[in-house]
Design a protein around this motif. Structure first.
Motif, PDB file in Angstrom:
ATOM      1  N   ASP A 123     -57.703  -1.436 -26.833  1.00  0.00           N
ATOM      2  CA  ASP A 123     -57.211  -2.078 -25.620  1.00  0.00           C
ATOM      3  C   ASP A 123     -58.227  -3.026 -25.006  1.00  0.00           C
ATOM      4  O   ASP A 123     -57.878  -3.867 -24.193  1.00  0.00           O
ATOM      5  CB  ASP A 123     -56.826  -1.027 -24.576  1.00  0.00           C
ATOM      6  N   ASN A 124     -59.501  -2.885 -25.356  1.00  0.00           N
ATOM      7  CA  ASN A 124     -60.549  -3.679 -24.741  1.00  0.00           C
ATOM      8  C   ASN A 124     -60.913  -4.936 -25.525  1.00  0.00           C
ATOM      9  O   ASN A 124     -61.751  -5.702 -25.090  1.00  0.00           O
ATOM     10  CB  ASN A 124     -61.813  -2.837 -24.551  1.00  0.00           C
ATOM     11  N   GLU A 157     -61.599 -12.984  -9.207  1.00  0.00           N
ATOM     12  CA  GLU A 157     -60.496 -12.050  -8.992  1.00  0.00           C
ATOM     13  C   GLU A 157     -59.164 -12.627  -9.493  1.00  0.00           C
ATOM     14  O   GLU A 157     -58.326 -11.900 -10.012  1.00  0.00           O
ATOM     15  CB  GLU A 157     -60.385 -11.681  -7.509  1.00  0.00           C
ATOM     16  N   VAL A 158     -58.988 -13.926  -9.332  1.00  0.00           N
ATOM     17  CA  VAL A 158     -57.765 -14.584  -9.803  1.00  0.00           C
ATOM     18  C   VAL A 158     -57.717 -14.577 -11.325  1.00  0.00           C
ATOM     19  O   VAL A 158     -56.681 -14.285 -11.934  1.00  0.00           O
ATOM     20  CB  VAL A 158     -57.677 -16.032  -9.256  1.00  0.00           C
ATOM     21  N   LEU A 204     -55.583 -12.368 -16.432  1.00  0.00           N
ATOM     22  CA  LEU A 204     -55.830 -11.851 -17.774  1.00  0.00           C
ATOM     23  C   LEU A 204     -55.629 -10.343 -17.889  1.00  0.00           C
ATOM     24  O   LEU A 204     -55.781  -9.780 -18.974  1.00  0.00           O
ATOM     25  CB  LEU A 204     -57.256 -12.215 -18.218  1.00  0.00           C
ATOM     26  N   GLY A 205     -55.342  -9.680 -16.763  1.00  0.00           N
ATOM     27  CA  GLY A 205     -55.138  -8.235 -16.803  1.00  0.00           C
ATOM     28  C   GLY A 205     -56.413  -7.464 -17.049  1.00  0.00           C
ATOM     29  O   GLY A 205     -56.417  -6.426 -17.724  1.00  0.00           O
ATOM     30  N   ARG A 206     -57.521  -7.962 -16.515  1.00  0.00           N
ATOM     31  CA  ARG A 206     -58.838  -7.335 -16.675  1.00  0.00           C
ATOM     32  C   ARG A 206     -59.459  -7.094 -15.313  1.00  0.00           C
ATOM     33  O   ARG A 206     -58.962  -7.580 -14.298  1.00  0.00           O
ATOM     34  CB  ARG A 206     -59.774  -8.260 -17.471  1.00  0.00           C
ATOM     35  N   SER A 238     -65.262  -7.236 -13.107  1.00  0.00           N
ATOM     36  CA  SER A 238     -66.496  -6.934 -13.837  1.00  0.00           C
ATOM     37  C   SER A 238     -66.384  -7.356 -15.305  1.00  0.00           C
ATOM     38  O   SER A 238     -67.318  -7.922 -15.879  1.00  0.00           O
ATOM     39  CB  SER A 238     -66.808  -5.437 -13.749  1.00  0.00           C
ATOM     40  N   ALA A 239     -65.239  -7.091 -15.918  1.00  0.00           N
ATOM     41  CA  ALA A 239     -65.026  -7.493 -17.313  1.00  0.00           C
ATOM     42  C   ALA A 239     -65.059  -9.006 -17.453  1.00  0.00           C
ATOM     43  O   ALA A 239     -65.600  -9.540 -18.434  1.00  0.00           O
ATOM     44  CB  ALA A 239     -63.699  -6.943 -17.823  1.00  0.00           C
ATOM     45  N   ILE A 240     -64.515  -9.710 -16.466  1.00  0.00           N
ATOM     46  CA  ILE A 240     -64.513 -11.170 -16.480  1.00  0.00           C
ATOM     47  C   ILE A 240     -65.949 -11.695 -16.398  1.00  0.00           C
ATOM     48  O   ILE A 240     -66.349 -12.572 -17.161  1.00  0.00           O
ATOM     49  CB  ILE A 240     -63.666 -11.734 -15.318  1.00  0.00           C
ATOM     50  N   ARG A 241     -66.733 -11.147 -15.462  1.00  0.00           N
ATOM     51  CA  ARG A 241     -68.132 -11.584 -15.319  1.00  0.00           C
ATOM     52  C   ARG A 241     -68.929 -11.306 -16.590  1.00  0.00           C
ATOM     53  O   ARG A 241     -69.723 -12.142 -17.040  1.00  0.00           O
ATOM     54  CB  ARG A 241     -68.769 -10.904 -14.114  1.00  0.00           C
ATOM     55  N   ASN A 242     -68.729 -10.125 -17.177  1.00  0.00           N
ATOM     56  CA  ASN A 242     -69.463  -9.771 -18.397  1.00  0.00           C
ATOM     57  C   ASN A 242     -69.110 -10.698 -19.555  1.00  0.00           C
ATOM     58  O   ASN A 242     -69.998 -11.202 -20.251  1.00  0.00           O
ATOM     59  CB  ASN A 242     -69.181  -8.317 -18.783  1.00  0.00           C
ATOM     60  N   LYS A 243     -67.829 -10.920 -19.781  1.00  0.00           N
ATOM     61  CA  LYS A 243     -67.409 -11.769 -20.894  1.00  0.00           C
ATOM     62  C   LYS A 243     -67.846 -13.211 -20.680  1.00  0.00           C
ATOM     63  O   LYS A 243     -68.282 -13.882 -21.609  1.00  0.00           O
ATOM     64  CB  LYS A 243     -65.887 -11.699 -21.072  1.00  0.00           C
ATOM     65  N   ALA A 244     -67.763 -13.683 -19.441  1.00  0.00           N
ATOM     66  CA  ALA A 244     -68.209 -15.044 -19.134  1.00  0.00           C
ATOM     67  C   ALA A 244     -69.698 -15.180 -19.429  1.00  0.00           C
ATOM     68  O   ALA A 244     -70.134 -16.174 -20.010  1.00  0.00           O
ATOM     69  CB  ALA A 244     -67.919 -15.381 -17.680  1.00  0.00           C
TER      70      ALA A 244
END
Length: 86
Positions: free
Chosen positions: A12-13, A34-35, A40-42, A45-51
């Motif tokens: 799922d990740n 946040e938007v 993306l349904g995440r 924190s996941a967005i910041r990490n992947k970015a």
């Protein structure tokens, strides 16, 4: 039990190439973390990490429609010297 810990499946990740592409597009458009997360349904924190892993900046940018120069004189009477003094 044999004493070994069982690992969770992380199916799922997994980020698809399309999800990373959409992250990059939304970040370049100046969308808030946040938007992007909601889209993306995440989690944020996941967005910041992947970015961070992909070198994608999440900072908002000021977009200059005409020139892209921050201290550009706004009219003919104003000189470059007076623009840098402000």
């Amino acid at each position: 039990m044999s004493g070994r810990k069982m690992r969770r499946k992380v199916t799922d990740n997994v980020w698809s190439t399309d999800a990373v592409r959409k992250l990059r597009e939304l970040a370049e458009a100046g969308a808030a973390t946040e938007v992007i997360a909601a889209h993306l349904g995440r989690t944020p924190s996941a967005i910041r990490n992947k970015a961070g892993l992909h070198g994608i900046s999440l900072r908002k940018r000021e977009v200059q429609a005409t020139t892209g120069m921050m201290n550009y004189p706004r009219n003919e009477e104003m000189s470059w010297e007076s623009a840098s003094e402000n």
